[in-house]
Enzyme design. Structure first.
Site, mmCIF file in Angstrom:
data_model
loop_
_atom_site.group_PDB
_atom_site.id
_atom_site.type_symbol
_atom_site.label_atom_id
_atom_site.label_comp_id
_atom_site.label_asym_id
_atom_site.label_seq_id
_atom_site.Cartn_x
_atom_site.Cartn_y
_atom_site.Cartn_z
ATOM 1 N N CYS A 46 28.821 -20.860 27.673
ATOM 2 C CA CYS A 46 28.292 -21.498 28.888
ATOM 3 C C CYS A 46 27.847 -20.464 29.920
ATOM 4 O O CYS A 46 26.989 -20.757 30.760
ATOM 5 C CB CYS A 46 29.321 -22.439 29.504
ATOM 6 S SG CYS A 46 30.910 -21.673 29.909
ATOM 7 N N HIS A 249 34.966 -23.489 32.366
ATOM 8 C CA HIS A 249 33.644 -23.947 31.927
ATOM 9 C C HIS A 249 32.661 -23.859 33.086
ATOM 10 O O HIS A 249 33.064 -23.840 34.268
ATOM 11 C CB HIS A 249 33.742 -25.384 31.402
ATOM 12 C CG HIS A 249 32.501 -25.887 30.732
ATOM 13 N ND1 HIS A 249 31.752 -25.133 29.850
ATOM 14 C CD2 HIS A 249 31.851 -27.088 30.836
ATOM 15 C CE1 HIS A 249 30.723 -25.839 29.432
ATOM 16 N NE2 HIS A 249 30.759 -27.024 30.009
#
Length: 410
Positions: A46, A249
């Protein structure tokens, strides 16, 4: 250079990287349900996919002029996004590619590293070169190839210098997540590990932050937890697109409301910045004994007799603390009304992991955001009811969001 890059990326020898290499072995693939949204297959990449997605949105929202976004438009947006990132990295641009082999196992770190091809691309030829490379970067090793391109363009030596040496790696040794240095490389072109503005001196230790305004912003749950403070360069980018950092994340928040990017030099921000220096735990209050210094730092009247009167007025129960909301109402009445933006505006959120979307569809989730002019202690970022609001209130202290459907998580 490639060997040292391998060590710098993963923090381990190639024989040990195992699942981390697999996590990162994917191409830049668009969602079947949202033509401008990238899909992330596993946790880890990510820190590359989210910034690329952010720059895709910059092109999609503010440069593209078509009627219906097609797969060809998506490839064009991807090319522009990769160009934005690589062209911002100082030094000669290096592009890394791996030609797919139908007989090679995927993923295979041996095949990847023995097949890796590097080329130095002149600045004037970069965008055209990327047009020919993008199809390869949509293949299973595409994200890794782009990662290597960014790292080698900056150079391993400069990246180590950006991170101030030590044993820090761009990718976490245990879980495979990219760290702040890698994200900053993608956003700013420099792999510093800090998010504050400019450079700070901490007892002789030189800490390098973000040195210039950015097109893409960053907000972090760690600021709501008071582990760090994101500077204005990242908090107020040139475009209303922010990468949101949770504990593990990265997702993307965006809107077309350009007025949100106007630099906020309001009385509220000035008061908040000074008060936060004394609110060390981030609880929305400061010790009443610090009131004289708070007033001095704000350039306000701070004679002892006056401070004594104000302390009693702000802390009538003698608790020994002063709430920021009470401080704001007393010394800066109407400060929120002076802020650059208030009202209602559409807001969208992207999370590239299918499993983080309730229906496993990677789409842009739409909400209606409102920024109130009335501030209360209950609106402190650390006490917000959801992780999303905790992050957003580090930027907009009074924001509320009404999502049209179940939002993806951050």
């Amino acid at each position: 250079a490639v060997v040292s890059t391998q060590s710098g990326h993963y923090g381990r020898d190639l024989t040990e990287i195992g699942n981390i290499f697999e996590q990162w072995s994917q191409g830049f693939i668009f969602s079947e349900d949202e033509p401008a949204a990238l899909v992330q297959h596993k946790g880890g990449p990510c820190s590359v996919i989210a910034p690329v997605q952010a720059y895709i949105l910059k092109y999609y929202l503010f440069e593209w002029e078509g009627a219906q976004f097609s797969s060809m438009d998506a490839d064009t947006a991807l090319t522009h996004a990769l160009f934005y990132i690589l062209s911002a990295i100082p030094g000669p641009t290096v592009c890394a590619t791996v030609t797919p082999s139908p007989n090679a196992p995927v993923p295979s770190s041996i095949h990847f590293h023995t097949s890796l091809s590097l080329q130095i691309v002149p600045e004037a030829e970069l965008k055209q070169t990327l047009r020919t490379i993008v199809p390869l970067w949509k293949e299973p090793y595409g994200v890794l190839c782009f990662l290597y391109s960014a790292v080698l363009s900056r150079s391993c030596d400069f990246i180590v210098s950006d991170m101030l040496g030590g044993d820090e790696t761009l990718i976490d040794r245990t879980f495979g997540h990219g760290n702040q240095s890698l994200l900053n490389l993608m956003i700013t072109g420099v792999a510093t590990s800090n998010v504050f503005d400019h450079t700070k001196d901490l007892s002789g230790l030189r800490l390098v932050g973000v040195e210039r305004e950015t097109d893409i912003g960053f907000l972090s749950i760690l600021e709501a937890c008071r582990y760090l403070k994101v500077g204005k360069f990242l908090k107020s980018p040139n475009y209303p697109i922010w990468i949101l950092g949770s504990e593990s994340h990265l997702t993307v928040l965006f809107t077309k409301e350009r007025s949100l990017c106007t630099k906020d030099n309001s009385e509220f921000e000035r008061a908040r910045a000074v008060f936060d220096q004394f609110d060390v735990e981030g609880n929305g209050f400061a010790p009443s004994t610090d009131l004289p210094e708070i007033l001095q730092n704000l350039g306000m009247f701070s004679e002892p007799e006056y401070v004594a009167i104000m302390s009693e007025q702000l802390d009538p129960d003698g608790t020994g603390i002063i709430l920021f909301s009470a401080f704001l109402a007393e010394f800066f009445p109407g400060a929120l009304e002076e802020r650059t933006f208030e009202g209602v505006f559409p807001l969208h959120h992207y999370n590239g992991l299918p499993q983080s979307n309730t229906d496993r569809k990677v789409v842009f989730r739409e909400g209606s955001a409102s920024v109130a002019v009335e501030y209360s202690h209950a609106m402190e970022a650390g006490s917000a009811p959801t992780s999303m609001l905790r992050v957003l209130r580090t930027k907009w202290p009074t924001i509320e969001v009404d999502w049209k459907s179940e939002p993806s998580i951050i």
